[in-house]
Design a protein around this motif. Structure first.
Motif, mmCIF file in Angstrom:
data_model
loop_
_atom_site.group_PDB
_atom_site.id
_atom_site.type_symbol
_atom_site.label_atom_id
_atom_site.label_comp_id
_atom_site.label_asym_id
_atom_site.label_seq_id
_atom_site.Cartn_x
_atom_site.Cartn_y
_atom_site.Cartn_z
ATOM 1 N N MET A 1 0.847 -1.187 0.000
ATOM 2 C CA MET A 1 0.000 0.000 0.000
ATOM 3 C C MET A 1 0.886 1.241 0.000
ATOM 4 S SD MET A 1 -3.162 0.728 2.473
ATOM 5 C CE MET A 1 -3.379 2.331 3.147
ATOM 6 N N THR A 2 0.589 2.176 -0.864
ATOM 7 C CA THR A 2 1.357 3.405 -0.986
ATOM 8 C C THR A 2 1.018 4.354 0.153
ATOM 9 O OG1 THR A 2 1.350 3.189 -3.376
ATOM 10 C CG2 THR A 2 1.833 5.362 -2.505
ATOM 11 N N THR A 3 2.048 4.898 0.802
ATOM 12 C CA THR A 3 1.834 5.881 1.851
ATOM 13 C C THR A 3 2.149 7.259 1.298
ATOM 14 O OG1 THR A 3 2.419 4.297 3.564
ATOM 15 C CG2 THR A 3 2.502 6.619 4.164
ATOM 16 N N ILE A 4 1.173 8.129 1.387
ATOM 17 C CA ILE A 4 1.323 9.519 0.963
ATOM 18 C C ILE A 4 0.867 10.393 2.117
ATOM 19 C CG2 ILE A 4 0.496 11.289 -0.632
ATOM 20 C CD1 ILE A 4 0.254 9.107 -2.761
ATOM 21 N N VAL A 5 1.634 11.448 2.373
ATOM 22 C CA VAL A 5 1.285 12.403 3.418
ATOM 23 C C VAL A 5 1.115 13.764 2.757
ATOM 24 C CG1 VAL A 5 2.003 13.501 5.580
ATOM 25 C CG2 VAL A 5 2.632 11.116 5.122
ATOM 26 N N ILE A 6 0.033 14.448 3.103
ATOM 27 C CA ILE A 6 -0.175 15.811 2.637
ATOM 28 C C ILE A 6 -0.290 16.727 3.850
ATOM 29 C CG2 ILE A 6 -2.660 15.374 2.358
ATOM 30 C CD1 ILE A 6 -2.671 17.606 0.208
ATOM 31 N N TYR A 7 0.527 17.776 3.855
ATOM 32 C CA TYR A 7 0.442 18.829 4.870
ATOM 33 C C TYR A 7 -0.540 19.838 4.299
ATOM 34 C CZ TYR A 7 4.052 16.405 7.268
ATOM 35 O OH TYR A 7 4.733 15.423 7.933
ATOM 36 N N HIS A 8 -1.734 19.832 4.872
ATOM 37 C CA HIS A 8 -2.939 20.369 4.263
ATOM 38 C C HIS A 8 -3.563 21.483 5.079
ATOM 39 C CE1 HIS A 8 -6.775 20.108 2.121
ATOM 40 N NE2 HIS A 8 -7.406 19.740 3.213
ATOM 41 N N ASN A 9 -4.135 22.438 4.354
ATOM 42 C CA ASN A 9 -4.980 23.458 4.973
ATOM 43 C C ASN A 9 -6.324 23.381 4.256
ATOM 44 O OD1 ASN A 9 -6.386 25.708 5.786
ATOM 45 N ND2 ASN A 9 -4.686 27.119 5.560
ATOM 46 N N PRO A 10 -7.376 22.902 4.939
ATOM 47 C CA PRO A 10 -8.667 22.737 4.284
ATOM 48 C C PRO A 10 -9.290 24.054 3.805
ATOM 49 C CG PRO A 10 -8.848 22.264 6.632
ATOM 50 C CD PRO A 10 -7.396 22.458 6.328
ATOM 51 N N GLU A 11 -8.769 25.188 4.267
ATOM 52 C CA GLU A 11 -9.276 26.490 3.828
ATOM 53 C C GLU A 11 -8.653 26.932 2.509
ATOM 54 O OE1 GLU A 11 -11.791 28.000 5.506
ATOM 55 O OE2 GLU A 11 -11.725 26.179 6.727
ATOM 56 N N CYS A 12 -7.654 26.210 2.017
ATOM 57 C CA CYS A 12 -6.897 26.585 0.823
ATOM 58 C C CYS A 12 -7.364 25.776 -0.384
ATOM 59 C CB CYS A 12 -5.406 26.350 1.084
ATOM 60 S SG CYS A 12 -4.365 26.516 -0.368
ATOM 61 N N GLY A 13 -7.807 26.463 -1.439
ATOM 62 C CA GLY A 13 -8.262 25.782 -2.650
ATOM 63 C C GLY A 13 -7.178 24.940 -3.297
ATOM 64 N N THR A 14 -5.945 25.444 -3.337
ATOM 65 C CA THR A 14 -4.847 24.673 -3.926
ATOM 66 C C THR A 14 -4.634 23.384 -3.141
ATOM 67 O OG1 THR A 14 -3.794 26.686 -4.738
ATOM 68 C CG2 THR A 14 -2.402 24.729 -4.569
ATOM 69 N N SER A 15 -4.708 23.478 -1.838
ATOM 70 C CA SER A 15 -4.535 22.299 -0.995
ATOM 71 C C SER A 15 -5.686 21.309 -1.195
ATOM 72 C CB SER A 15 -4.427 22.739 0.467
ATOM 73 O OG SER A 15 -3.898 21.725 1.274
ATOM 74 N N ARG A 16 -6.906 21.817 -1.279
ATOM 75 C CA ARG A 16 -8.059 20.927 -1.518
ATOM 76 C C ARG A 16 -7.949 20.231 -2.872
ATOM 77 N NH1 ARG A 16 -10.808 25.445 0.581
ATOM 78 N NH2 ARG A 16 -11.561 25.986 -1.502
ATOM 79 N N ASN A 17 -7.541 20.972 -3.908
ATOM 80 C CA ASN A 17 -7.377 20.368 -5.236
ATOM 81 C C ASN A 17 -6.281 19.302 -5.229
ATOM 82 O OD1 ASN A 17 -9.361 21.687 -6.870
ATOM 83 N ND2 ASN A 17 -8.103 23.526 -6.864
ATOM 84 N N THR A 18 -5.193 19.578 -4.522
ATOM 85 C CA THR A 18 -4.091 18.606 -4.435
ATOM 86 C C THR A 18 -4.559 17.328 -3.749
ATOM 87 O OG1 THR A 18 -2.471 20.395 -4.390
ATOM 88 C CG2 THR A 18 -1.731 18.242 -3.606
ATOM 89 N N LEU A 19 -5.268 17.484 -2.657
ATOM 90 C CA LEU A 19 -5.811 16.328 -1.943
ATOM 91 C C LEU A 19 -6.738 15.524 -2.857
ATOM 92 C CD1 LEU A 19 -6.279 14.643 0.600
ATOM 93 C CD2 LEU A 19 -7.940 16.375 1.343
ATOM 94 N N ALA A 20 -7.570 16.199 -3.621
ATOM 95 C CA ALA A 20 -8.493 15.514 -4.526
ATOM 96 C C ALA A 20 -7.741 14.766 -5.632
ATOM 97 C CB ALA A 20 -9.480 16.513 -5.120
ATOM 98 N N LEU A 21 -6.648 15.347 -6.132
ATOM 99 C CA LEU A 21 -5.838 14.652 -7.149
ATOM 100 C C LEU A 21 -5.188 13.392 -6.583
ATOM 101 C CD1 LEU A 21 -4.276 17.687 -9.000
ATOM 102 C CD2 LEU A 21 -5.529 15.814 -10.094
ATOM 103 N N ILE A 22 -4.734 13.469 -5.339
ATOM 104 C CA ILE A 22 -4.163 12.280 -4.693
ATOM 105 C C ILE A 22 -5.234 11.197 -4.606
ATOM 106 C CG2 ILE A 22 -3.204 11.330 -2.559
ATOM 107 C CD1 ILE A 22 -1.988 14.204 -2.086
ATOM 108 N N ARG A 23 -6.412 11.572 -4.146
ATOM 109 C CA ARG A 23 -7.509 10.607 -4.014
ATOM 110 C C ARG A 23 -7.930 10.063 -5.378
ATOM 111 N NH1 ARG A 23 -10.524 14.028 0.764
ATOM 112 N NH2 ARG A 23 -9.472 12.937 2.479
ATOM 113 N N ASN A 24 -7.824 10.887 -6.418
ATOM 114 C CA ASN A 24 -8.182 10.454 -7.776
ATOM 115 C C ASN A 24 -7.219 9.384 -8.301
ATOM 116 O OD1 ASN A 24 -10.075 10.825 -9.981
ATOM 117 N ND2 ASN A 24 -8.416 11.784 -11.119
ATOM 118 N N SER A 25 -6.077 9.228 -7.626
ATOM 119 C CA SER A 25 -5.140 8.163 -8.011
ATOM 120 C C SER A 25 -5.439 6.868 -7.259
ATOM 121 C CB SER A 25 -3.688 8.600 -7.760
ATOM 122 O OG SER A 25 -3.381 8.578 -6.379
#
Length: 141
Positions: A1-25
């Motif tokens: 299983m691939t481990t990916i960590v994102i240092y995220h701010n849910p208030e940031c659109g760029t961060s939300r888009n990045t998280l969604a791209l990770i999940r899209n993989s």
């Protein structure tokens, strides 16, 4: 299983888009809301090194106490900039993503595609309507 960590701010659109791209993989990453749980100093320094970033390159200006703290002073040492990020985590630019393929500051969000080990599984459109991935999972250029 691939481990990916994102240092995220849910208030940031760029961060939300990045998280969604990770999940899209097809991967559910470990999400660290870095404003609530900032990385330890040693980990931050290690991530900067792996990403090839200097403290100044990781420093966020917009929406932070950057100006009030005088962080634009080019004579400030890396140590002083890291001290400021440790005291005010909002100064750490985001999102930082760690994968088996590397560490990257993902601005713009599609920069994460360079370090994701798994292909995109379907179409992806950013919150602003920009199409990034077509229905076949290929990047739209």
């Amino acid at each position: 299983m691939t481990t990916i960590v994102i240092y995220h701010n849910p208030e940031c659109g760029t961060s939300r888009n990045t998280l969604a791209l990770i999940r899209n993989s097809g991967v559910e990453p470990h999400v660290v809301e870095y404003l609530k749980t900032p990385p330890a100093r040693a980990l931050l320094i290690e991530m900067m090194g792996c990403a090839g970033l200097t403290p100044r390159q990781l420093l966020r200006e917009k929406g932070t106490p950057y100006a009030e703290l005088g962080l634009g002073d080019e004579l400030l040492s890396d140590r002083a900039l890291i001290d400021a990020m440790m005291e005010h985590p909002i100064l750490i630019n985001r999102p930082l993503v760690v994968t088996p393929l590397g560490v990257k500051l993902c601005r713009p969000s599609e920069a994460v595609l360079d370090i994701l080990p798994d292909a995109q599984r379907g179409a992806f459109t950013k919150e602003d309507g920009e199409k990034v991935i077509d229905p076949s999972g290929r990047r739209v250029l």
